[in-house]
Design a protein around this motif. Structure first.
Motif, PDB file in Angstrom:
ATOM      1  N   VAL A  94     -32.611  26.493 -12.318  1.00  0.00           N
ATOM      2  CA  VAL A  94     -32.742  26.320 -13.770  1.00  0.00           C
ATOM      3  C   VAL A  94     -31.440  26.706 -14.467  1.00  0.00           C
ATOM      4  O   VAL A  94     -30.984  26.031 -15.387  1.00  0.00           O
ATOM      5  N   GLN A  95     -30.788  27.752 -13.997  1.00  0.00           N
ATOM      6  CA  GLN A  95     -29.551  28.223 -14.636  1.00  0.00           C
ATOM      7  C   GLN A  95     -28.332  27.377 -14.257  1.00  0.00           C
ATOM      8  O   GLN A  95     -27.501  27.077 -15.108  1.00  0.00           O
ATOM      9  N   HIS A  96     -28.195  26.967 -12.989  1.00  0.00           N
ATOM     10  CA  HIS A  96     -26.946  26.375 -12.517  1.00  0.00           C
ATOM     11  C   HIS A  96     -26.941  24.863 -12.380  1.00  0.00           C
ATOM     12  O   HIS A  96     -25.870  24.254 -12.368  1.00  0.00           O
TER      13      HIS A  96
ATOM     14  N   GLN B 131     -36.519  33.328  -7.201  1.00  0.00           N
ATOM     15  CA  GLN B 131     -35.058  33.361  -7.288  1.00  0.00           C
ATOM     16  C   GLN B 131     -34.475  31.959  -7.182  1.00  0.00           C
ATOM     17  O   GLN B 131     -33.507  31.634  -7.867  1.00  0.00           O
TER      18      GLN B 131
ATOM     19  N   ASP C  92     -35.067  30.319 -10.580  1.00  0.00           N
ATOM     20  CA  ASP C  92     -34.151  30.858 -11.586  1.00  0.00           C
ATOM     21  C   ASP C  92     -32.735  30.333 -11.387  1.00  0.00           C
ATOM     22  O   ASP C  92     -32.059  29.960 -12.350  1.00  0.00           O
ATOM     23  N   TRP C  93     -32.278  30.280 -10.131  1.00  0.00           N
ATOM     24  CA  TRP C  93     -30.922  29.810  -9.845  1.00  0.00           C
ATOM     25  C   TRP C  93     -30.757  28.342 -10.232  1.00  0.00           C
ATOM     26  O   TRP C  93     -29.792  27.964 -10.892  1.00  0.00           O
TER      27      TRP C  93
ATOM     28  N   LYS D 178     -27.108  20.166 -16.604  1.00  0.00           N
ATOM     29  CA  LYS D 178     -28.095  19.725 -17.594  1.00  0.00           C
ATOM     30  C   LYS D 178     -27.644  18.423 -18.242  1.00  0.00           C
ATOM     31  O   LYS D 178     -26.459  18.160 -18.363  1.00  0.00           O
TER      32      LYS D 178
ATOM     33  N   ASN E  40     -39.443  24.224 -16.399  1.00  0.00           N
ATOM     34  CA  ASN E  40     -38.454  24.961 -17.190  1.00  0.00           C
ATOM     35  C   ASN E  40     -37.265  24.110 -17.615  1.00  0.00           C
ATOM     36  O   ASN E  40     -36.322  24.638 -18.199  1.00  0.00           O
ATOM     37  N   ARG E  41     -37.291  22.830 -17.289  1.00  0.00           N
ATOM     38  CA  ARG E  41     -36.176  21.945 -17.632  1.00  0.00           C
ATOM     39  C   ARG E  41     -36.718  20.601 -18.105  1.00  0.00           C
ATOM     40  O   ARG E  41     -37.420  19.908 -17.367  1.00  0.00           O
TER      41      ARG E  41
ATOM     42  N   ILE F  11     -39.542  24.638 -11.377  1.00  0.00           N
ATOM     43  CA  ILE F  11     -38.215  24.257 -11.882  1.00  0.00           C
ATOM     44  C   ILE F  11     -38.365  23.223 -12.984  1.00  0.00           C
ATOM     45  O   ILE F  11     -37.809  23.362 -14.078  1.00  0.00           O
TER      46      ILE F  11
END
Length: 182
Positions: free
Chosen positions: A10-12, A4, A7-8, A15, A47-48, A44
């Motif tokens: 990577v999303q928030h 979690q 995921d958080w 960028k 994924n970025r 992390i």
């Protein structure tokens, strides 16, 4: 749940197509790595494209001739005198060469501490995780956020100055800087 957190972030996490974010793992991430075999920070960064794993607890890197050390504290209880830990740790560094800038991540606070040790400027950066049970029990309310360091060079690529940008990632449940005093 470590997934979690991945995921958080990577999303928030903001960028960038032009800048890299160097990330060090802290005590919480190292606990998950040791107990569950799951490396949160590497997951992390995998994924970025704009995030780079810089080490466990600390990392050091150069931008031109500017030596930057990124560290994480080993205690996240955020005492009221928030600068004491970074100040003491910075004064006791024995790095050779000594860094030009020190950035402490996962401090649950945002600070800009002017140079006092060997001319080093120190910044503290909030965390990338929500309040943990042990923090709640100690009435510690961490800030969630990130930091952008902007470097300004002269025509010969010598550092003229730098500026830090603290970015708040506490969304609807904003935690205020003075909450620890209540």
């Amino acid at each position: 749940n470590p997934q979690q957190q991945v995921d958080w972030v990577v999303q928030h996490f903001p960028k960038s197509d032009t800048c890299k974010t160097y990330v060090v793992s802290g005590r919480r991430e190292e606990t998950w790595r040791g107990q569950k075999g799951f490396d949160v920070v590497r997951a992390i960064c995998a994924n970025r494209d704009d995030m780079v794993w810089a080490g466990n607890f600390e990392g050091i890197f150069k931008v031109r001739d500017v030596l930057i050390k990124v560290m994480t504290p080993w205690d996240d209880n955020a005492p009221i005198g928030k600068s004491y830990g970074p100040q003491t740790n910075s004064e006791n560094l024995t790095d050779d060469p000594f860094p030009d800038i020190i950035i402490y991540g996962a401090t649950h606070t945002r600070q800009d501490i002017p140079a006092w040790v060997n001319g080093v400027h120190v910044y503290t950066v909030p965390s990338l995780h929500k309040q943990m049970t042990r923090q709640r029990n100690r009435k510690v309310k961490p800030r969630i956020g990130c930091f952008v360091l902007e470097l300004f060079f002269d025509k010969d690529w010598k550092l003229e100055r730098h500026r830090g940008h603290h970015i708040n990632l506490n969304f609807p449940e904003l935690v205020h800087d003075s909450d620890h005093l209540k």
